[in-house]
Motif scaffolding. Structure first.
Motif, PDB file in Angstrom:
ATOM      1  N   ARG A   1     -31.253 -31.491  31.667  1.00 36.76           N
ATOM      2  CA  ARG A   1     -30.352 -32.405  32.389  1.00 36.76           C
ATOM      3  C   ARG A   1     -31.038 -33.727  32.694  1.00 36.76           C
ATOM      4  O   ARG A   1     -30.390 -34.785  32.681  1.00 36.76           O
ATOM      5  CB  ARG A   1     -29.837 -31.730  33.665  1.00 36.76           C
ATOM      6  CG  ARG A   1     -28.869 -30.594  33.360  1.00 36.76           C
ATOM      7  CD  ARG A   1     -28.393 -29.853  34.598  1.00 36.76           C
ATOM      8  NE  ARG A   1     -27.558 -28.719  34.230  1.00 36.76           N
ATOM      9  CZ  ARG A   1     -26.305 -28.520  34.659  1.00 36.76           C
ATOM     10  NH1 ARG A   1     -25.755 -29.394  35.497  1.00 36.76           N
ATOM     11  NH2 ARG A   1     -25.609 -27.476  34.265  1.00 36.76           N
TER      12      ARG A   1
ATOM     13  N   ARG B   1     -23.953 -21.122  28.823  1.00 41.06           N
ATOM     14  CA  ARG B   1     -23.157 -21.251  30.056  1.00 41.06           C
ATOM     15  C   ARG B   1     -22.641 -22.684  30.196  1.00 41.06           C
ATOM     16  O   ARG B   1     -23.164 -23.455  31.013  1.00 41.06           O
ATOM     17  CB  ARG B   1     -23.990 -20.851  31.270  1.00 41.06           C
ATOM     18  CG  ARG B   1     -24.329 -19.364  31.316  1.00 41.06           C
ATOM     19  CD  ARG B   1     -25.205 -19.018  32.497  1.00 41.06           C
ATOM     20  NE  ARG B   1     -26.514 -19.630  32.364  1.00 41.06           N
ATOM     21  CZ  ARG B   1     -27.502 -19.117  31.622  1.00 41.06           C
ATOM     22  NH1 ARG B   1     -27.312 -18.010  30.953  1.00 41.06           N
ATOM     23  NH2 ARG B   1     -28.660 -19.733  31.549  1.00 41.06           N
TER      24      ARG B   1
ATOM     25  N   TYR C   1     -19.871 -30.671  34.548  1.00 42.63           N
ATOM     26  CA  TYR C   1     -21.026 -31.456  34.121  1.00 42.63           C
ATOM     27  C   TYR C   1     -20.679 -32.264  32.871  1.00 42.63           C
ATOM     28  O   TYR C   1     -21.032 -33.442  32.755  1.00 42.63           O
ATOM     29  CB  TYR C   1     -22.213 -30.533  33.841  1.00 42.63           C
ATOM     30  CG  TYR C   1     -23.429 -31.247  33.315  1.00 42.63           C
ATOM     31  CD1 TYR C   1     -24.300 -31.905  34.171  1.00 42.63           C
ATOM     32  CD2 TYR C   1     -23.698 -31.297  31.938  1.00 42.63           C
ATOM     33  CE1 TYR C   1     -25.412 -32.581  33.684  1.00 42.63           C
ATOM     34  CE2 TYR C   1     -24.805 -31.962  31.449  1.00 42.63           C
ATOM     35  CZ  TYR C   1     -25.663 -32.606  32.323  1.00 42.63           C
ATOM     36  OH  TYR C   1     -26.748 -33.288  31.848  1.00 42.63           O
TER      37      TYR C   1
ATOM     38  N   TYR D   1     -19.842 -29.933  24.386  1.00 40.41           N
ATOM     39  CA  TYR D   1     -20.395 -28.610  24.102  1.00 40.41           C
ATOM     40  C   TYR D   1     -19.985 -28.178  22.694  1.00 40.41           C
ATOM     41  O   TYR D   1     -18.801 -28.269  22.324  1.00 40.41           O
ATOM     42  CB  TYR D   1     -19.907 -27.581  25.121  1.00 40.41           C
ATOM     43  CG  TYR D   1     -20.417 -27.815  26.513  1.00 40.41           C
ATOM     44  CD1 TYR D   1     -21.776 -27.759  26.795  1.00 40.41           C
ATOM     45  CD2 TYR D   1     -19.539 -28.101  27.556  1.00 40.41           C
ATOM     46  CE1 TYR D   1     -22.253 -27.983  28.078  1.00 40.41           C
ATOM     47  CE2 TYR D   1     -20.003 -28.326  28.843  1.00 40.41           C
ATOM     48  CZ  TYR D   1     -21.361 -28.264  29.092  1.00 40.41           C
ATOM     49  OH  TYR D   1     -21.827 -28.487  30.366  1.00 40.41           O
TER      50      TYR D   1
ATOM     51  N   THR E   1     -25.273 -24.379  24.879  1.00 37.49           N
ATOM     52  CA  THR E   1     -25.758 -23.570  25.995  1.00 37.49           C
ATOM     53  C   THR E   1     -24.873 -22.342  26.126  1.00 37.49           C
ATOM     54  O   THR E   1     -23.665 -22.417  25.846  1.00 37.49           O
ATOM     55  CB  THR E   1     -25.741 -24.365  27.316  1.00 37.49           C
ATOM     56  OG1 THR E   1     -26.102 -23.493  28.409  1.00 37.49           O
ATOM     57  CG2 THR E   1     -24.377 -24.966  27.609  1.00 37.49           C
TER      58      THR E   1
ATOM     59  N   ASP F   1     -20.752 -25.895  31.404  1.00 35.58           N
ATOM     60  CA  ASP F   1     -20.290 -26.330  32.724  1.00 35.58           C
ATOM     61  C   ASP F   1     -19.319 -27.488  32.502  1.00 35.58           C
ATOM     62  O   ASP F   1     -19.741 -28.621  32.271  1.00 35.58           O
ATOM     63  CB  ASP F   1     -21.505 -26.772  33.554  1.00 35.58           C
ATOM     64  CG  ASP F   1     -21.119 -27.289  34.932  1.00 35.58           C
ATOM     65  OD1 ASP F   1     -19.921 -27.499  35.187  1.00 35.58           O
ATOM     66  OD2 ASP F   1     -22.030 -27.499  35.749  1.00 35.58           O
TER      67      ASP F   1
END
Length: 337
Positions: free
Chosen positions: A163, A182, A187, A195, A180, A184
């Motif tokens: 980040r 996970r 974000y 993503y 990733t 978000d």
């Protein structure tokens, strides 16, 4: 302040005076281990470590292997505090079995490693190593590199360091892809990242930067097959863990001209000494900019990680909660800081 003075042993180099004073002011007597030339806590024998730690209540550790037999030999020890965020060399089951707390220095080194990540991207893209060698050898020919500005950067993993890398990259007007487990959504909206799955990230990115943890299922996350998905002029950056990349496959891709270059702060040979020759070949290449797992090793970064590790020690010895994100193994504290 601890109720009675406790013994803290530090087996890492570069432990600053300010953090020593902090521990002493909080009821700790501190011993900073002195090893023979060429020896670190990672290469010291178990017998040497036991001799150093026999009377310790807390251990601030670098890269030593923390095993069940070692912990059983240290009944007085209450906390193993990593000055760093990786804990793959700590046997967590052994820590639970022997009742030891294990902490990491979360939040201490991420800014330094993020800086190193950008430095490697720019160093490889602008061919800084080759250009300096041209000046040394003469006559100093001009070598054309590539911009980081307005390119596409793939980030694998999205922890604290990643980040911070993304935050820095925004100044370069890049397109940021993230892989990733996970995602978000909040974000992504705030930072303007996209993503994608790993294969898509590898195909689209001009730079691929690894920030995933090293676990059995991430070993050789970047292997020959995945390297073949990358653009021919793409740059691979690894400031996370050496085992994420199959270094033999990386060397082969670079030698065949199937990759633009690599920026490496970590190597597979750190945990697999039989690959030392592969590391030597990689770091000698003109299209590789390499550093010796030192991304967190700045004066400022080490002061921060020293202080976080020291806070963890004082908290555990006081039966308080360590700073957020630092406790990996340990009993629930009776009260928080």
């Amino acid at each position: 302040m601890v109720d009675e003075r406790k013994s803290v042993v530090v087996t890492q180099k570069f432990f600053d005076e300010g953090t020593l004073r902090f521990l002493e002011e909080n009821g700790c007597d501190v011993t900073v281990a002195r090893f023979a030339d060429g020896v670190t806590d990672a290469t010291a024998s178990e017998a040497e470590l036991i001799a150093l730690l026999g009377g310790a209540d807390a251990w601030i550790v670098g890269h030593a292997s923390v095993t069940l037999s070692l912990l059983r030999a240290l009944p007085r020890l209450k906390v193993v505090a990593r000055r760093g965020v990786g804990y793959e060399k700590v046997d967590l089951d052994a820590a639970k079995q022997t009742g030891k707390a294990v902490t990491i220095a979360a939040g201490g080194n991420e800014e330094s490693v993020a800086d190193r990540t950008l430095a490697l991207m720019l160093g490889v893209a602008h061919r800084l190593r080759e250009s300096q060698q041209q000046l040394i050898d003469g006559p100093g020919a001009i070598l054309l590199g590539h911009d980081l500005y307005a390119r596409t950067v793939g980030i694998v993993g999205l922890g604290r360091i990643a980040r911070n890398v993304v935050r820095r990259l925004k100044a370069f007007d890049v397109t940021v892809l993230v892989h990733t487990p996970r995602p978000d959504p909040a974000y992504a909206e705030a930072m303007g990242v996209e993503y994608v799955d790993l294969a898509t990230l590898l195909r689209r990115s001009d730079f691929v930067s690894l920030h995933a943890p090293f676990k059995p299922d991430t070993r050789h996350l970047i292997n020959a097959e995945r390297l073949s998905l990358m653009k021919g002029d793409a740059v691979l950056i690894n400031t996370a863990r050496g085992g994420l990349v199959d270094d033999r496959a990386l060397l082969a891709a670079l030698a065949a001209g199937r990759l633009g270059g690599a920026g490496l702060d970590v190597f597979e040979s750190e945990a697999a000494p039989d690959l030392a020759d592969v590391t030597r070949e990689l770091v000698r290449r003109p299209d590789v900019v390499a550093t010796p797992h030192s991304g967190a090793s700045t004066h400022e970064g080490l002061r921060r990680t020293n202080r976080v590790a020291a806070h963890c020690v004082v908290s555990v010895l006081n039966n308080q909660a360590p700073p957020a994100g630092c406790l990996i193994v340990g009993p629930a504290p009776r009260r928080s800081v």
